[in-house]
Design a protein around this motif. Structure first.
Motif, PDB file in Angstrom:
ATOM      1  N   GLU A 157       0.853  -1.200   0.000  1.00  0.00           N
ATOM      2  CA  GLU A 157       0.000   0.000   0.000  1.00  0.00           C
ATOM      3  C   GLU A 157       0.882   1.240   0.000  1.00  0.00           C
ATOM      4  O   GLU A 157       1.732   1.417   0.868  1.00  0.00           O
ATOM      5  CB  GLU A 157      -0.931   0.006   1.214  1.00  0.00           C
ATOM      6  N   SER A 159       0.438   5.473  -0.484  1.00  0.00           N
ATOM      7  CA  SER A 159      -0.413   6.665  -0.656  1.00  0.00           C
ATOM      8  C   SER A 159      -1.869   6.296  -0.848  1.00  0.00           C
ATOM      9  O   SER A 159      -2.589   6.862  -1.679  1.00  0.00           O
ATOM     10  CB  SER A 159       0.082   7.501  -1.846  1.00  0.00           C
ATOM     11  N   GLY A 160      -2.319   5.301  -0.097  1.00  0.00           N
ATOM     12  CA  GLY A 160      -3.729   4.931  -0.143  1.00  0.00           C
ATOM     13  C   GLY A 160      -4.119   4.019  -1.279  1.00  0.00           C
ATOM     14  O   GLY A 160      -5.299   3.669  -1.406  1.00  0.00           O
ATOM     15  N   SER A 161      -3.172   3.599  -2.126  1.00  0.00           N
ATOM     16  CA  SER A 161      -3.493   2.702  -3.231  1.00  0.00           C
ATOM     17  C   SER A 161      -2.564   1.494  -3.187  1.00  0.00           C
ATOM     18  O   SER A 161      -1.495   1.530  -2.569  1.00  0.00           O
ATOM     19  CB  SER A 161      -3.357   3.426  -4.577  1.00  0.00           C
ATOM     20  N   LEU A 162      -2.970   0.417  -3.858  1.00  0.00           N
ATOM     21  CA  LEU A 162      -2.200  -0.811  -3.846  1.00  0.00           C
ATOM     22  C   LEU A 162      -1.336  -0.929  -5.090  1.00  0.00           C
ATOM     23  O   LEU A 162      -1.750  -0.584  -6.198  1.00  0.00           O
ATOM     24  CB  LEU A 162      -3.138  -2.024  -3.772  1.00  0.00           C
ATOM     25  N   THR A 163      -0.123  -1.424  -4.885  1.00  0.00           N
ATOM     26  CA  THR A 163       0.737  -1.815  -5.997  1.00  0.00           C
ATOM     27  C   THR A 163       1.148  -3.268  -5.765  1.00  0.00           C
ATOM     28  O   THR A 163       1.135  -3.751  -4.623  1.00  0.00           O
ATOM     29  CB  THR A 163       1.990  -0.934  -6.091  1.00  0.00           C
ATOM     30  N   TYR A 213      -8.227  -7.633  -7.566  1.00  0.00           N
ATOM     31  CA  TYR A 213      -7.559  -6.416  -8.035  1.00  0.00           C
ATOM     32  C   TYR A 213      -6.902  -6.649  -9.388  1.00  0.00           C
ATOM     33  O   TYR A 213      -6.423  -7.757  -9.681  1.00  0.00           O
ATOM     34  CB  TYR A 213      -6.488  -5.971  -7.041  1.00  0.00           C
ATOM     35  N   THR A 217      -2.970  -1.948 -12.596  1.00  0.00           N
ATOM     36  CA  THR A 217      -3.407  -0.645 -12.104  1.00  0.00           C
ATOM     37  C   THR A 217      -3.675  -0.610 -10.609  1.00  0.00           C
ATOM     38  O   THR A 217      -3.758   0.469 -10.017  1.00  0.00           O
ATOM     39  CB  THR A 217      -4.692  -0.218 -12.833  1.00  0.00           C
ATOM     40  N   GLY A 218      -3.854  -1.776  -9.987  1.00  0.00           N
ATOM     41  CA  GLY A 218      -4.211  -1.811  -8.576  1.00  0.00           C
ATOM     42  C   GLY A 218      -5.670  -1.512  -8.327  1.00  0.00           C
ATOM     43  O   GLY A 218      -6.094  -1.390  -7.170  1.00  0.00           O
ATOM     44  N   ALA A 219      -6.477  -1.419  -9.392  1.00  0.00           N
ATOM     45  CA  ALA A 219      -7.897  -1.084  -9.241  1.00  0.00           C
ATOM     46  C   ALA A 219      -8.681  -2.280  -8.711  1.00  0.00           C
ATOM     47  O   ALA A 219      -8.417  -3.427  -9.081  1.00  0.00           O
ATOM     48  CB  ALA A 219      -8.478  -0.643 -10.584  1.00  0.00           C
TER      49      ALA A 219
END
Length: 324
Positions: A157, A159-163, A213, A217-219
């Motif tokens: 995680e 900055s609030g998003s997943l990679t 996911y 993009t991690g979306a």
């Protein structure tokens, strides 16, 4: 249709089948009553209660090749001898088989399961390499036979998003892989013939949804309930809607008002709207005005969207309901 003489005989007399089943139950019972299996069952209960795996020697031994092999070999010896003498007997373990994936549940204690797993090349061919599913499950796999090639996917995680990072991984007979499913996923890409595993799993004490996911993009692309009981109730709600009986709309509305699970309540709202638009839209208006209700903002937003697309729905809320 060809019906063999053994099966034809069972139509007239099921006594041999009952005898065969009783013998298979006896053999499985003998395996369960052994000191090794009793110790494992006790450890499973402790593990489900929250104890550490390292503090449970009988269970920790199953995460090694030697311990896992000895545990499974003792069971297989009983089953093979039984089936050799009584080939029509049923192996009475909970089991599943679908798309190259087979599972035999050997033992269960609460949120902990111990199973014998088999994967074929058909399973690897059906995997989607562009996505992964994170679920709050701890897993330990011991490879008893075969081999696989793939990747260990790790979620981070930022900055609030997943990679996602992918490290190549090859597992062969004797190897062990442990992972926390909320952050790590085993992606199987190639199986030469057949991969056999002994798998130990522990679900989170408070189940969270399993989320899919997109790796690039991690979306978030989908999610499913992490609680089998919640899933069962959602299926029941869906069945009520598919039965297409308008008299069930008040039942669905009651579930939408009072159920504990937010996802289940939304499913009930959706089915109620599809089954009886008037009842469903009045329900939506009621939920949209419930201050403090976790689904109130979404209910208000959906109501506004529906009114914008179909202004005639406003008349449904104005119509007085029959006092009966």
């Amino acid at each position: 249709m060809l019906i063999r003489s053994e099966l034809r005989a069972l139509r007239a007399d099921d006594g041999p089948q009952r005898t065969a089943q009783a013998e298979m139950h006896r053999r499985i019972g003998a395996w369960r009553d052994s000191a090794r299996v009793r110790a494992v069952d006790e450890a499973l209960a402790c593990f489900a209660a929250g104890e550490r795996l390292a503090d449970l020697p009988a269970l920790a031994a199953l995460t090694t090749y030697r311990g896992a092999r000895e545990f499974v070999d003792a069971l297989v010896a009983e089953l093979v001898c039984g089936l050799d003498a009584l080939p029509l007997a049923h192996v009475a373990f909970r089991h599943t088989h679908h798309a190259g994936r087979s599972s035999l549940m050997l033992s269960r204690a609460g949120r902990v399961t111990l199973s014998l797993e088999c994967r074929t090349p058909a399973f690897a061919a059906g995997e989607d390499p562009s996505s992964c599913v994170l679920s709050d499950i701890e897993s330990w796999d011991v490879v008893l036979a075969g081999a696989m090639a793939g990747h260990l996917i790790r979620a981070r995680e930022e900055s609030g998003s997943l990679t996602f990072e992918q490290d190549p991984l090859v597992l062969r007979r004797g190897d062990t892989n442990g992972r926390r499913g909320s952050r790590e996923v085993l992606a199987i890409e190639h199986i030469a013939s057949c991969l056999t595993l002994l798998r130990l799993q522990r679900r989170a004490e408070v189940a969270t949804p399993a989320r899919a996911y997109d790796l690039a993009t991690g979306a978030l692309i989908g999610q499913a309930s992490g609680d089998v009981r919640e899933s069962r109730r959602a299926l029941m709600v869906a069945l009520l809607g598919r039965m297409n009986r308008r008299e069930d709309a008040p039942v669905l509305a009651g579930i939408a008002r009072d159920a504990d699970e937010v996802a289940l309540r939304w499913e009930a709202v959706r089915e109620c709207l599809g089954l009886d638009t008037a009842t469903g839209f009045r329900l939506l208006g009621e939920l949209a005005q419930r201050t403090g209700d976790p689904i109130q903002p979404d209910a208000a937003a959906l109501r506004a969207q529906l009114l914008e697309a179909h202004p005639q729905l406003a008349a449904l809320e104005e119509r007085p309901q029959c006092p009966v």
